[in-house]
Write a protein that holds these residues in place. Structure first.
Motif, PDB file in Angstrom:
ATOM      1  N   GLN A  41       9.743  -8.137  -6.695  1.00 54.56           N
ATOM      2  CA  GLN A  41       9.861  -8.640  -5.689  1.00 54.56           C
ATOM      3  C   GLN A  41       9.833 -10.540  -5.354  1.00 54.56           C
ATOM      4  O   GLN A  41      10.298 -11.224  -4.655  1.00 54.56           O
ATOM      5  CB  GLN A  41       9.126  -8.277  -4.273  1.00 54.56           C
ATOM      6  CG  GLN A  41       9.298  -6.771  -4.297  1.00 54.56           C
ATOM      7  CD  GLN A  41      10.250  -6.818  -3.190  1.00 54.56           C
ATOM      8  OE1 GLN A  41      10.665  -7.652  -2.705  1.00 54.56           O
ATOM      9  NE2 GLN A  41      10.760  -5.722  -3.499  1.00 54.56           N
ATOM     10  N   VAL A  99       7.660  -8.364   1.657  1.00 48.84           N
ATOM     11  CA  VAL A  99       7.707  -6.712   1.225  1.00 48.84           C
ATOM     12  C   VAL A  99       6.638  -6.776  -0.266  1.00 48.84           C
ATOM     13  O   VAL A  99       5.582  -5.972   0.043  1.00 48.84           O
ATOM     14  CB  VAL A  99       8.906  -6.729   0.087  1.00 48.84           C
ATOM     15  CG1 VAL A  99       9.040  -5.301  -0.620  1.00 48.84           C
ATOM     16  CG2 VAL A  99      10.268  -6.691   2.231  1.00 48.84           C
ATOM     17  N   GLN A 105       9.893   2.785  -1.588  1.00 45.93           N
ATOM     18  CA  GLN A 105      10.866   1.502  -1.082  1.00 45.93           C
ATOM     19  C   GLN A 105      11.012   0.409  -1.944  1.00 45.93           C
ATOM     20  O   GLN A 105      12.220   0.113  -2.208  1.00 45.93           O
ATOM     21  CB  GLN A 105       9.395   0.956  -0.441  1.00 45.93           C
ATOM     22  CG  GLN A 105       8.908   1.881   0.591  1.00 45.93           C
ATOM     23  CD  GLN A 105       7.558   0.378   1.018  1.00 45.93           C
ATOM     24  OE1 GLN A 105       6.937   1.069   1.594  1.00 45.93           O
ATOM     25  NE2 GLN A 105       7.624  -0.548   1.796  1.00 45.93           N
ATOM     26  N   SER A 107      14.575   1.617  -3.616  1.00 47.69           N
ATOM     27  CA  SER A 107      15.602   2.093  -2.284  1.00 47.69           C
ATOM     28  C   SER A 107      16.077   0.352  -2.092  1.00 47.69           C
ATOM     29  O   SER A 107      16.986   0.159  -2.331  1.00 47.69           O
ATOM     30  CB  SER A 107      15.404   2.720  -1.259  1.00 47.69           C
ATOM     31  OG  SER A 107      16.027   2.490  -0.382  1.00 47.69           O
ATOM     32  N   SER A 108      14.772  -0.481  -2.295  1.00 44.09           N
ATOM     33  CA  SER A 108      15.376  -2.084  -2.303  1.00 44.09           C
ATOM     34  C   SER A 108      16.026  -2.353  -3.401  1.00 44.09           C
ATOM     35  O   SER A 108      16.815  -3.314  -3.337  1.00 44.09           O
ATOM     36  CB  SER A 108      13.541  -2.906  -2.336  1.00 44.09           C
ATOM     37  OG  SER A 108      12.861  -2.437  -2.863  1.00 44.09           O
ATOM     38  N   ALA A 116      17.701  -3.184   6.731  1.00 45.91           N
ATOM     39  CA  ALA A 116      18.712  -3.948   6.249  1.00 45.91           C
ATOM     40  C   ALA A 116      19.613  -3.201   7.675  1.00 45.91           C
ATOM     41  O   ALA A 116      19.999  -4.044   8.084  1.00 45.91           O
ATOM     42  CB  ALA A 116      19.498  -3.029   5.194  1.00 45.91           C
ATOM     43  N   PRO A 134      13.518   0.577   3.104  1.00 40.03           N
ATOM     44  CA  PRO A 134      14.364  -0.889   3.373  1.00 40.03           C
ATOM     45  C   PRO A 134      16.221  -0.585   3.844  1.00 40.03           C
ATOM     46  O   PRO A 134      16.095  -1.318   4.546  1.00 40.03           O
ATOM     47  CB  PRO A 134      14.677  -0.407   1.714  1.00 40.03           C
ATOM     48  CG  PRO A 134      13.616  -0.121   1.418  1.00 40.03           C
ATOM     49  CD  PRO A 134      12.810   1.021   2.145  1.00 40.03           C
ATOM     50  N   LEU A 146      19.667  -0.963  -2.696  1.00 33.74           N
ATOM     51  CA  LEU A 146      20.436  -2.369  -1.897  1.00 33.74           C
ATOM     52  C   LEU A 146      20.744  -3.598  -2.737  1.00 33.74           C
ATOM     53  O   LEU A 146      21.791  -3.828  -2.650  1.00 33.74           O
ATOM     54  CB  LEU A 146      18.934  -2.046  -0.981  1.00 33.74           C
ATOM     55  CG  LEU A 146      19.118  -0.860   0.080  1.00 33.74           C
ATOM     56  CD1 LEU A 146      18.126  -1.200   1.633  1.00 33.74           C
ATOM     57  CD2 LEU A 146      20.408  -0.838   0.488  1.00 33.74           C
ATOM     58  N   ASP A 147      19.536  -4.573  -3.637  1.00 38.46           N
ATOM     59  CA  ASP A 147      20.369  -5.326  -4.036  1.00 38.46           C
ATOM     60  C   ASP A 147      20.770  -5.120  -4.972  1.00 38.46           C
ATOM     61  O   ASP A 147      22.167  -6.499  -5.054  1.00 38.46           O
ATOM     62  CB  ASP A 147      18.483  -6.081  -4.033  1.00 38.46           C
ATOM     63  CG  ASP A 147      17.728  -7.160  -3.434  1.00 38.46           C
ATOM     64  OD1 ASP A 147      18.369  -6.399  -2.102  1.00 38.46           O
ATOM     65  OD2 ASP A 147      16.552  -6.558  -3.832  1.00 38.46           O
TER      66      ASP A 147
END
Length: 312
Positions: free
Chosen positions: A310, A264, A105, A108-109, A182, A178, A112-113
Motif C-alpha cells: 500500500q 488501507v 484483501q 484482490s486490491s 470500489a 476491496p 483491481l489496481d
C-alpha cells in the motif's frame, strides 16, 4: 499528515477484528451463523440510518434511479465476510482468520489496481508491490502451518480437504472487501453522500442475508434463530454492529483526507495487531492461542507485506 487521522485509521482496522470476535456471542445466542449475521447487519444498518437522518443526508437516496444498477451491489460482500468470520474464528483462531482475510484483501486490491477495474487508476507492478505480495503470501503460510500446534483443547477437528475449504473461504471473504469498496466508491460518486452510501450498502447486506436465512430455514439447512437468549448475551456481544458501522463510516471519511493507500495499509495493520492480541489473551471468550515464534514471524511478514503493497 495529521497524526490523529493516522491513529483513527489504525483504530478503524481494530474495529474490524473486534467485530468478527464479538459476533461469535451473537452466534451462540441466536444458534445459527446466518441468523447472527442478520442481527448484526440489522444493528449496523439501523445505526447508519440514524446517522444519515441526523446529518440530513437521507435525501441523497432520491438519486438512486440515476446510478448504474451494479453500483447498488456493494452490500452483497458484507454478509459473506461477516458470516465467514463467525464460521472461521472458532476453527482457525483470530490471527489465522484475519490473516486469511488480509491476504484476500491484498491480492484482490492488487488485481483491481493492476487491471484498472471498476474505473480505478491502473498501476504497474513495482518492486515494492511484488515484495509485499510475496511477504503476505509467506506470512499467511507460516501462520496457517503454526496454527495447528496452538489449537486449544476442544477446537473443531478438520480433515485435510475441510481445512483447505475453510482457508479458501477466508481468502475469498477477504477478497470481496476491496471490490465492495470500489463499487461503493462508484455509488458515492453518484449520490455524493458517504454516510448515505454506507447506510444503503448495509441495507442491501441485511436484506441479502435475511433472504439467505429464509431459504436455508425453509430447506432445513439451518436451525430456527433464537431471540430469547439474546437477553443473557454479554453487553459487548452487541458491539459487532457498531464496529461494522464505525469501520464503513471511518474508511469513507478517512480516504479523502489521507488517501486510499494509507487508509488501507493502516486499517489492515490494525486488524492484524488486534487479532493477534485477541488470540494471545483469549479475549471475548475465545480460546487462547499463544503467539509462538512462528506465528509472530508470520504476523511480521503479513504486516510488512501489507504496508509495502500500500505504501511503497
Amino acid at each position: 499528515m495529521n497524526a490523529a487521522l493516522l491513529a483513527a485509521a489504525l483504530l478503524v482496522g481494530c474495529l474490524l477484528a473486534v467485530q468478527a470476535s464479538v459476533n461469535l456471542q451473537l452466534n451462540k445466542a441466536v444458534g445459527t451463523p446466518y441468523g447472527a449475521s442478520t442481527v448484526q447487519l440489522s444493528v449496523a444498518t439501523g445505526l447508519l440510518l440514524v446517522i444519515a437522518a441526523v446529518t440530513g443526508s437521507l435525501g441523497a437516496l432520491g438519486k438512486l434511479p440515476d446510478v448504474e444498477w451494479w453500483h447498488l451491489l456493494g452490500g452483497l460482500a458484507s454478509p459473506l465476510y461477516i458470516t465467514s468470520g463467525i464460521l472461521l474464528f472458532p476453527r482457525l483462531g483470530a490471527l489465522a482468520s484475519v490473516g486469511l482475510f488480509v491476504t484476500g484483501q491484498m491480492f484482490s486490491s492488487l488485481v483491481l489496481d493492476l487491471g484498472g477495474f471498476f474505473g480505478l487508476e491502473k498501476k504497474g507492478l513495482s518492486p515494492g508491490i511484488a515484495f509485499g505480495a510475496l511477504a503476505v503470501l509467506l506470512g499467511i503460510v507460516v501462520i496457517i502451518r503454526g496454527q495447528k500446534a496452538t489449537a486449544p483443547p476442544g477446537a473443531p477437528a478438520m480433515s485435510g480437504p475441510g481445512r483447505a475449504g475453510w482457508i479458501a473461504l477466508g481468502i475469498v471473504a477477504g477478497g470481496v472487501l476491496p471490490v465492495q469498496g470500489a463499487v461503493n466508491a462508484k455509488l458515492r460518486h453518484g449520490l455524493g453522500a458517504p454516510i448515505t452510501v454506507a447506510a444503503f450498502s448495509f441495507t442491501v447486506a441485511t436484506l441479502t442475508i435475511a433472504v439467505v436465512l429464509l431459504v436455508l430455514r425453509l430447506t432445513g439447512k439451518t436451525p430456527k434463530p433464537q431471540l430469547a437468549p439474546l437477553k443473557q448475551m454479554p453487553w459487548w456481544g452487541w458491539l459487532g454492529g457498531a464496529c461494522a458501522a464505525g469501520y464503513v463510516t471511518g474508511t469513507f471519511l478517512l480516504i479523502p483526507e489521507i488517501g486510499a493507500a494509507v487508509t488501507v495499509g493502516l486499517t489492515v495493520t490494525g486488524q492484524q495487531l488486534t487479532s493477534a492480541l485477541i488470540d494471545h489473551r483469549g479475549m471475548f471468550r475465545l480460546p487462547t492461542r499463544v503467539l509462538t515464534a512462528p506465528r509472530l514471524t508470520g504476523l511480521g511478514l503479513l504486516l510488512a507485506g501489507s504496508l509495502a503493497i500500500q505504501l511503497v
